[in-house]
Write a protein that holds these residues in place. Structure first.
Motif, short mmCIF file in Angstrom:
data_model
loop_
_atom_site.label_atom_id
_atom_site.label_comp_id
_atom_site.label_asym_id
_atom_site.label_seq_id
_atom_site.Cartn_x
_atom_site.Cartn_y
_atom_site.Cartn_z
N ALA A 20 -27.91 -25.17 7.93
CA ALA A 20 -27.01 -25.06 6.77
C ALA A 20 -27.42 -23.91 5.84
O ALA A 20 -28.58 -23.51 5.81
CB ALA A 20 -27.06 -26.36 5.98
N PRO A 21 -26.44 -23.46 5.05
CA PRO A 21 -26.80 -22.59 3.94
C PRO A 21 -27.48 -23.45 2.87
O PRO A 21 -26.92 -24.47 2.47
CB PRO A 21 -25.45 -22.07 3.43
CG PRO A 21 -24.41 -22.97 4.00
CD PRO A 21 -25.00 -23.75 5.12
N TYR A 25 -33.70 -21.56 -0.19
CA TYR A 25 -34.53 -21.96 0.96
C TYR A 25 -34.24 -21.14 2.22
O TYR A 25 -35.16 -20.71 2.90
CB TYR A 25 -34.33 -23.44 1.29
CG TYR A 25 -34.86 -24.37 0.24
CD1 TYR A 25 -36.14 -24.91 0.34
CD2 TYR A 25 -34.09 -24.73 -0.87
CE1 TYR A 25 -36.64 -25.76 -0.64
CE2 TYR A 25 -34.58 -25.58 -1.85
CZ TYR A 25 -35.85 -26.09 -1.72
OH TYR A 25 -36.34 -26.93 -2.69
N GLU A 45 -27.47 -18.26 2.30
CA GLU A 45 -27.01 -19.07 1.18
C GLU A 45 -25.75 -18.46 0.61
O GLU A 45 -25.39 -17.32 0.96
CB GLU A 45 -28.09 -19.18 0.10
CG GLU A 45 -28.38 -17.90 -0.66
CD GLU A 45 -29.41 -18.13 -1.76
OE1 GLU A 45 -29.00 -18.10 -2.92
OE2 GLU A 45 -30.59 -18.36 -1.46
N LEU A 46 -25.08 -19.19 -0.26
CA LEU A 46 -23.83 -18.67 -0.83
C LEU A 46 -24.08 -17.38 -1.62
O LEU A 46 -25.04 -17.28 -2.37
CB LEU A 46 -23.14 -19.74 -1.70
CG LEU A 46 -23.61 -20.05 -3.11
CD1 LEU A 46 -22.70 -21.07 -3.77
CD2 LEU A 46 -25.04 -20.50 -3.18
N GLN A 75 -22.45 -16.55 4.07
CA GLN A 75 -21.54 -17.43 3.32
C GLN A 75 -21.19 -16.79 1.99
O GLN A 75 -22.08 -16.37 1.24
CB GLN A 75 -22.16 -18.80 3.06
CG GLN A 75 -21.10 -19.73 2.49
CD GLN A 75 -21.64 -21.07 1.99
OE1 GLN A 75 -22.41 -21.13 1.05
NE2 GLN A 75 -21.23 -22.14 2.65
N ASN A 102 -17.39 -20.78 1.18
CA ASN A 102 -17.94 -21.97 0.54
C ASN A 102 -16.84 -22.70 -0.24
O ASN A 102 -16.29 -22.18 -1.21
CB ASN A 102 -19.07 -21.56 -0.42
CG ASN A 102 -19.72 -22.77 -1.09
OD1 ASN A 102 -19.04 -23.59 -1.71
ND2 ASN A 102 -21.02 -22.88 -0.97
N LYS A 143 -16.60 -24.10 4.98
CA LYS A 143 -17.45 -25.30 4.78
C LYS A 143 -16.90 -26.08 3.59
O LYS A 143 -16.80 -25.54 2.49
CB LYS A 143 -18.90 -24.89 4.55
CG LYS A 143 -19.86 -26.09 4.38
CD LYS A 143 -21.31 -25.64 4.51
CE LYS A 143 -22.31 -26.77 4.37
NZ LYS A 143 -22.68 -27.07 2.99
N HIS A 173 -19.23 -31.30 5.18
CA HIS A 173 -20.31 -32.07 4.57
C HIS A 173 -19.65 -33.39 4.14
O HIS A 173 -18.78 -33.40 3.27
CB HIS A 173 -20.88 -31.29 3.36
CG HIS A 173 -21.90 -32.06 2.58
ND1 HIS A 173 -22.36 -31.65 1.36
CD2 HIS A 173 -22.55 -33.22 2.86
CE1 HIS A 173 -23.26 -32.52 0.91
NE2 HIS A 173 -23.38 -33.47 1.80
N ARG A 175 -19.71 -35.72 2.20
CA ARG A 175 -19.87 -36.34 0.88
C ARG A 175 -18.90 -35.67 -0.09
O ARG A 175 -18.50 -34.53 0.11
CB ARG A 175 -21.30 -36.16 0.32
CG ARG A 175 -22.38 -36.82 1.15
CD ARG A 175 -23.73 -36.72 0.44
NE ARG A 175 -24.81 -37.33 1.20
CZ ARG A 175 -25.71 -36.66 1.92
NH1 ARG A 175 -25.65 -35.33 1.98
NH2 ARG A 175 -26.63 -37.29 2.58
N TYR A 181 -25.79 -34.72 -3.26
CA TYR A 181 -26.46 -34.72 -1.94
C TYR A 181 -26.96 -36.11 -1.56
O TYR A 181 -27.81 -36.24 -0.71
CB TYR A 181 -27.64 -33.73 -1.97
CG TYR A 181 -27.21 -32.35 -2.40
CD1 TYR A 181 -26.38 -31.59 -1.57
CD2 TYR A 181 -27.57 -31.84 -3.64
CE1 TYR A 181 -25.94 -30.35 -1.98
CE2 TYR A 181 -27.14 -30.58 -4.04
CZ TYR A 181 -26.32 -29.85 -3.21
OH TYR A 181 -25.87 -28.61 -3.60
N ASN A 204 -21.95 -32.47 8.87
CA ASN A 204 -23.17 -32.26 8.08
C ASN A 204 -23.34 -33.39 7.07
O ASN A 204 -22.37 -33.94 6.57
CB ASN A 204 -23.05 -30.89 7.37
CG ASN A 204 -24.03 -30.71 6.22
OD1 ASN A 204 -23.61 -30.65 5.06
ND2 ASN A 204 -25.30 -30.63 6.50
N GLY A 205 -24.60 -33.68 6.79
CA GLY A 205 -24.94 -34.65 5.74
C GLY A 205 -25.88 -35.71 6.25
O GLY A 205 -25.58 -36.45 7.19
N GLY A 206 -27.08 -35.74 5.65
CA GLY A 206 -28.01 -36.84 5.91
C GLY A 206 -28.61 -36.88 7.30
O GLY A 206 -28.99 -37.95 7.77
N ILE A 207 -28.74 -35.73 7.97
CA ILE A 207 -29.33 -35.75 9.31
C ILE A 207 -30.81 -35.34 9.20
O ILE A 207 -31.13 -34.17 8.98
CB ILE A 207 -28.57 -34.81 10.28
CG1 ILE A 207 -27.09 -35.23 10.35
CG2 ILE A 207 -29.21 -34.87 11.68
CD1 ILE A 207 -26.20 -34.28 11.11
#
Ligand SMILES: Cc1cc2nc3c(=O)[nH]c(=O)nc-3n(C[C@H](O)[C@H](O)[C@H](O)COP(=O)(O)O)c2cc1C
Length: 312
Positions: A20-21, A25, A45-46, A75, A102, A143, A173, A175, A181, A204-207
């Motif tokens: 993910a973006p 990080y 990242e964005l 992104q 985004n 996304k 994502h 959510r 998040y 995507n989400g919580g993996i």
């Protein structure tokens, strides 16, 4: 989960596990290390579309991708179709074949400007952004989140809009904006969206574990998954998913990460911003309290490398 390449617009990824973006990080250093571990595709990242058009100097570090352009999508965010297309057509984005839009950032500063997840309020504007970006000739991906407030489910509507407007892939994502998040992803919303389009859908989400990955695919029927915080907390999750041996230890990974960071940014930044990774990397590891404190206080990369080398 079943590993397979993702075909989109004439491109094919090696596998269906993406990074993910993640602002702050997933710079070149982290993306490069994950590419070496085998991840299928990464995202910068964005980056502000207007900032790209006006050649904002701060963007060059965000966009830098070494020799990894074939595995890196950029992104962009913004609310004006004109600037979004101009950014796609800019010299800065020339090395990238894939541009992701985004439509999920929940941060108030972005949202108040009508950007990021605010685009989920206005499907016509979102549509004109996708259509304009497609005209640039880039491969456009989108996304989104599943909505703004709990109970919302706009994923199918946006997936269809994205496909009909010429986007080649959509990441959902699971959510809503309000949840930021946390909380379980809305598997149903992703499943419905997946069934409503024929372009690839990435969930995507919580993996955080291989079980989470398998559950995500089983419950949604998505074509692939996108790891976010799970990849920072355990970069070797990608190896587990691909059924590959880890090519190095966590210590070696961290040492490489610091060394790569200092190649692409000032030593001070490379060390101070490395602090954000420490809670993730050491999560669940016993007996490292003192080391963590020392690492959090280190102000140069040499000190970090020495501390890791001697104490971990
Ligand atoms: C610190 C942070 C920064 C993020 N930055 C971005 C970003 O630049 N672009 C984006 O689309 N999503 C961004 N996200 C969202 C992630 O890509 C992902 O959708 C989200 O973390 C959910 O996945 P997870 O539960 O596996 O972490 C960010 C998330 C976090 C925690």
């Amino acid at each position: 989960m079943k590993i397979k390449g993702i075909d989109y617009q004439g491109l094919k990824t090696d596998n269906n596990v993406f990074l993910a973006p993640i602002a702050g990080y997933t710079d070149y250093a982290f993306r490069n290390l994950l590419i070496k571990l085998g991840i299928g595709l990464t995202f910068t990242e964005l980056v502000s579309a207007k900032g790209i058009v006006y050649k904002n100097k701060g963007n060059s570090g965000l966009l830098y991708s070494g020799n990894d352009y074939d595995k890196t999508a950029v992104q962009i965010f913004g609310s004006e179709p004109y600037y979004m297309r101009k950014a796609c057509e800019s010299e800065e984005l020339l090395p990238f074949s894939v541009v992701d839009i985004n439509m999920g950032c929940p941060v108030p500063k972005i949202y108040k400007n009508g950007e990021g997840s605010a685009l989920l309020k206005d499907v016509l504007l979102a549509e004109s952004i996708v259509k304009e970006c497609v005209k640039s000739g880039k491969i456009i991906t989108v996304k989104i989140r599943t909505g703004l407030k709990q109970g919302d489910d706009i994923a199918s509507e946006y997936a269809k809009m994205a496909e009909q407007s010429g986007a080649s892939l959509i990441t959902i994502h699971g959510r809503v904006r309000e949840a930021y998040y946390s909380g379980e992803p809305d598997f149903n919303a992703i499943e419905k969206a997946k069934k409503s389009v024929s372009i690839p859908v990435i969930a995507n989400g919580g993996i955080f574990t291989t079980k989470d990955a398998t559950d995500m695919i089983d419950k949604t029927g998505a074509d692939g998954i996108m790891l976010a915080r799970g990849a920072i907390a355990n970069p070797f999750l990608i190896c587990e998913l691909l059924g590959k041996e880890k090519p190095c230890t966590l210590k070696e990974f961290m040492l490489n990460h610091v060394k790569l960071r200092r190649k692409i940014m000032s030593d001070k930044r490379a060390s101070i911003e490395f602090r954000k990774f420490i809670p993730y990397y050491f999560k669940g590891i016993e007996g490292v309290k003192e080391l963590k404190m020392k690492l959090l206080n280190a102000e140069d990369t040499e000190t970090i490398l020495e501390l890791l080398d001697k104490n971990f």
